[in-house]
Design a protein around this motif. Sequence first.
Motif, PDB file in Angstrom:
ATOM      1  N   ILE A 138       4.936 113.998  29.093  1.00 51.57           N
ATOM      2  CA  ILE A 138       5.774 114.415  30.235  1.00 51.57           C
ATOM      3  C   ILE A 138       7.575 114.960  29.816  1.00 51.57           C
ATOM      4  N   PHE A 139       8.056 115.670  30.613  1.00 51.19           N
ATOM      5  CA  PHE A 139       9.375 115.828  30.440  1.00 51.19           C
ATOM      6  C   PHE A 139      10.201 115.216  31.583  1.00 51.19           C
ATOM      7  N   PRO A 140      10.107 114.191  32.165  1.00 51.64           N
ATOM      8  CA  PRO A 140      10.982 113.431  33.034  1.00 51.64           C
ATOM      9  C   PRO A 140      11.713 114.454  33.913  1.00 51.64           C
ATOM     10  N   PRO A 141      11.527 114.324  35.030  1.00 50.49           N
ATOM     11  CA  PRO A 141      12.697 114.870  35.665  1.00 50.49           C
ATOM     12  C   PRO A 141      13.897 114.190  36.155  1.00 50.49           C
ATOM     13  N   GLY A 142      15.505 114.515  36.350  1.00 52.85           N
ATOM     14  CA  GLY A 142      16.384 113.710  35.987  1.00 52.85           C
ATOM     15  C   GLY A 142      16.486 112.359  35.721  1.00 52.85           C
ATOM     16  N   GLN A 143      16.418 112.432  34.041  1.00 55.58           N
ATOM     17  CA  GLN A 143      16.065 111.227  32.878  1.00 55.58           C
ATOM     18  C   GLN A 143      17.451 111.166  33.193  1.00 55.58           C
ATOM     19  N   SER A 144      17.909 109.005  33.436  1.00 56.56           N
ATOM     20  CA  SER A 144      18.802 108.505  33.809  1.00 56.56           C
ATOM     21  C   SER A 144      19.185 108.232  32.718  1.00 56.56           C
ATOM     22  N   ALA A 145      20.456 107.674  32.267  1.00 56.94           N
ATOM     23  CA  ALA A 145      20.913 107.021  31.031  1.00 56.94           C
ATOM     24  C   ALA A 145      20.434 105.774  30.604  1.00 56.94           C
ATOM     25  N   THR A 146      19.979 105.368  29.458  1.00 55.77           N
ATOM     26  CA  THR A 146      19.333 103.946  29.177  1.00 55.77           C
ATOM     27  C   THR A 146      19.840 103.413  29.303  1.00 55.77           C
ATOM     28  N   ILE A 147      19.796 102.691  29.641  1.00 57.64           N
ATOM     29  CA  ILE A 147      20.776 101.085  29.795  1.00 57.64           C
ATOM     30  C   ILE A 147      20.115 100.321  28.177  1.00 57.64           C
ATOM     31  N   GLY A 148      21.208  99.746  27.176  1.00 52.16           N
ATOM     32  CA  GLY A 148      20.910  99.174  26.330  1.00 52.16           C
ATOM     33  C   GLY A 148      20.223  99.550  25.695  1.00 52.16           C
ATOM     34  N   VAL A 149      18.016  99.465  25.427  1.00 49.73           N
ATOM     35  CA  VAL A 149      17.290  99.863  24.686  1.00 49.73           C
ATOM     36  C   VAL A 149      16.200  99.862  25.120  1.00 49.73           C
TER      37      VAL A 149
ATOM     38  N   ILE B 164       7.823 103.476  19.014  1.00 47.90           N
ATOM     39  CA  ILE B 164       9.779 104.337  19.382  1.00 47.90           C
ATOM     40  C   ILE B 164      10.359 103.380  20.156  1.00 47.90           C
ATOM     41  N   TRP B 165      12.074 103.281  19.670  1.00 46.26           N
ATOM     42  CA  TRP B 165      12.310 101.898  20.117  1.00 46.26           C
ATOM     43  C   TRP B 165      14.007 103.520  20.478  1.00 46.26           C
ATOM     44  N   ASP B 166      13.831 103.349  21.900  1.00 48.51           N
ATOM     45  CA  ASP B 166      14.491 104.880  22.656  1.00 48.51           C
ATOM     46  C   ASP B 166      16.541 103.667  22.536  1.00 48.51           C
ATOM     47  N   THR B 167      17.631 104.495  21.739  1.00 46.76           N
ATOM     48  CA  THR B 167      18.490 103.937  22.355  1.00 46.76           C
ATOM     49  C   THR B 167      19.174 103.819  23.177  1.00 46.76           C
ATOM     50  N   ALA B 168      20.418 103.078  23.584  1.00 45.90           N
ATOM     51  CA  ALA B 168      21.291 104.268  24.757  1.00 45.90           C
ATOM     52  C   ALA B 168      22.009 105.111  24.048  1.00 45.90           C
TER      53      ALA B 168
ATOM     54  N   ALA C 293      24.906 110.084  24.084  1.00 46.80           N
ATOM     55  CA  ALA C 293      24.522 109.816  25.218  1.00 46.80           C
ATOM     56  C   ALA C 293      24.403 111.259  26.026  1.00 46.80           C
ATOM     57  N   GLY C 294      22.686 111.348  26.380  1.00 44.70           N
ATOM     58  CA  GLY C 294      22.732 113.307  26.969  1.00 44.70           C
ATOM     59  C   GLY C 294      21.782 113.887  25.825  1.00 44.70           C
ATOM     60  N   VAL C 295      21.689 113.600  24.514  1.00 42.81           N
ATOM     61  CA  VAL C 295      21.269 114.305  23.312  1.00 42.81           C
ATOM     62  C   VAL C 295      19.784 114.871  24.532  1.00 42.81           C
ATOM     63  N   GLY C 296      19.006 113.741  24.503  1.00 43.19           N
ATOM     64  CA  GLY C 296      18.418 113.955  25.417  1.00 43.19           C
ATOM     65  C   GLY C 296      16.784 113.024  24.495  1.00 43.19           C
ATOM     66  N   LYS C 297      17.290 111.993  23.912  1.00 44.56           N
ATOM     67  CA  LYS C 297      16.660 110.879  22.606  1.00 44.56           C
ATOM     68  C   LYS C 297      15.354 110.613  23.811  1.00 44.56           C
ATOM     69  N   THR C 298      15.588 109.812  24.810  1.00 47.12           N
ATOM     70  CA  THR C 298      14.921 109.334  25.930  1.00 47.12           C
ATOM     71  C   THR C 298      13.163 110.407  26.124  1.00 47.12           C
ATOM     72  N   CYS C 299      14.078 111.567  26.659  1.00 52.93           N
ATOM     73  CA  CYS C 299      13.059 112.223  27.158  1.00 52.93           C
ATOM     74  C   CYS C 299      12.194 113.329  26.013  1.00 52.93           C
ATOM     75  N   LEU C 300      12.311 113.031  24.456  1.00 54.08           N
ATOM     76  CA  LEU C 300      11.599 113.405  23.556  1.00 54.08           C
ATOM     77  C   LEU C 300      10.765 112.245  23.780  1.00 54.08           C
ATOM     78  N   VAL C 301      11.550 110.837  23.443  1.00 52.18           N
ATOM     79  CA  VAL C 301      10.632 110.313  23.183  1.00 52.18           C
ATOM     80  C   VAL C 301       9.312 110.324  24.399  1.00 52.18           C
ATOM     81  N   ARG C 302       9.558 110.254  25.410  1.00 51.86           N
ATOM     82  CA  ARG C 302       8.831 110.159  26.762  1.00 51.86           C
ATOM     83  C   ARG C 302       7.405 111.514  26.430  1.00 51.86           C
ATOM     84  N   LYS C 303       7.969 112.925  26.318  1.00 51.03           N
ATOM     85  CA  LYS C 303       7.541 113.793  26.040  1.00 51.03           C
ATOM     86  C   LYS C 303       6.043 113.637  24.643  1.00 51.03           C
ATOM     87  N   PHE C 304       6.773 112.896  23.675  1.00 53.87           N
ATOM     88  CA  PHE C 304       5.701 112.576  23.049  1.00 53.87           C
ATOM     89  C   PHE C 304       4.982 111.333  23.635  1.00 53.87           C
ATOM     90  N   THR C 305       5.014 110.380  23.953  1.00 50.46           N
ATOM     91  CA  THR C 305       4.141 108.886  24.038  1.00 50.46           C
ATOM     92  C   THR C 305       3.558 109.359  25.198  1.00 50.46           C
TER      93      THR C 305
END
Length: 215
Positions: free
Chosen positions: A31-42, A60-64, A16-28
Amino acid sequence: MEDYKYLFKVVLVGNAGVGKTCLVRKFTQGIFPPGQSATIGVDFMIKTVKVGNDKIKLQIWDTAGQERFRSITQSYYRSAHAIVLVYDVSCQPSFDCLPEWLGEIESYANRRVLKILVGNKVDKGDEREVPERIGRDFSDVNHFDYFLETSALDATNVDQLFEQVATRLTNDMKITDERVHQYRADATNTSSSSGGPIKLIDRAQTQLNSCCSRQ
Ligand SMILES: Nc1nc2c(ncn2[C@@H]2O[C@H](COP(=O)(O)OP(=O)(O)OP(=O)(O)O)[C@@H](O)[C@H]2O)c(=O)[nH]1
């Protein structure tokens, strides 16, 4: 009909918190989402990229990363074409957990899955806790197909990461396609030169008989 050559499923895993969601959102989304909250499930996002002249769709599947979602995320490994294991270069514990994540991949993913190791947050220069060499060594020793350091914040290597995944999977798929094509061509030639499938069975039977009669 959809106008893409291949669709590949790419699954991101890691603490958790290593930046998976931010990597996916930057690529797709770029944007670098401000205040990105933890992923719930996938969660998943889609982006189409070009490999040579081919259009490749990446799902691209972003898992919690949180432990409590582990049983949900495990079910996403099996159908993955590629797994991207992410750690945070400014967080040693996220690196120390890599063997645990590798165990998950070995238990649940396809044996031939493409494995990529990513050290994220390289923009945090002074706060780095895991040297690049250590990450690369871990990748080599554990037979990852590719290692890369990234930053979802300043976009370092983000496009390269997913483009590499698309390129490698496309090349592998083309080799498989060529083999299947060759196999079919060989099968057609064999069956037409021997007078069709019935003859093939006859021939196999003859071979079996002759081999038995030799004893
Ligand atoms: N400096 C820096 N911070 C980042 C980077 N990527 C993500 N972050 C920050 O790290 C935190 C966690 O990012 P997420 O993308 O939510 O992490 P995650 O791995 O998806 O977390 P889970 O959904 O809980 O598994 C957020 O505060 C982000 O702003 C990066 O490349 N550099």
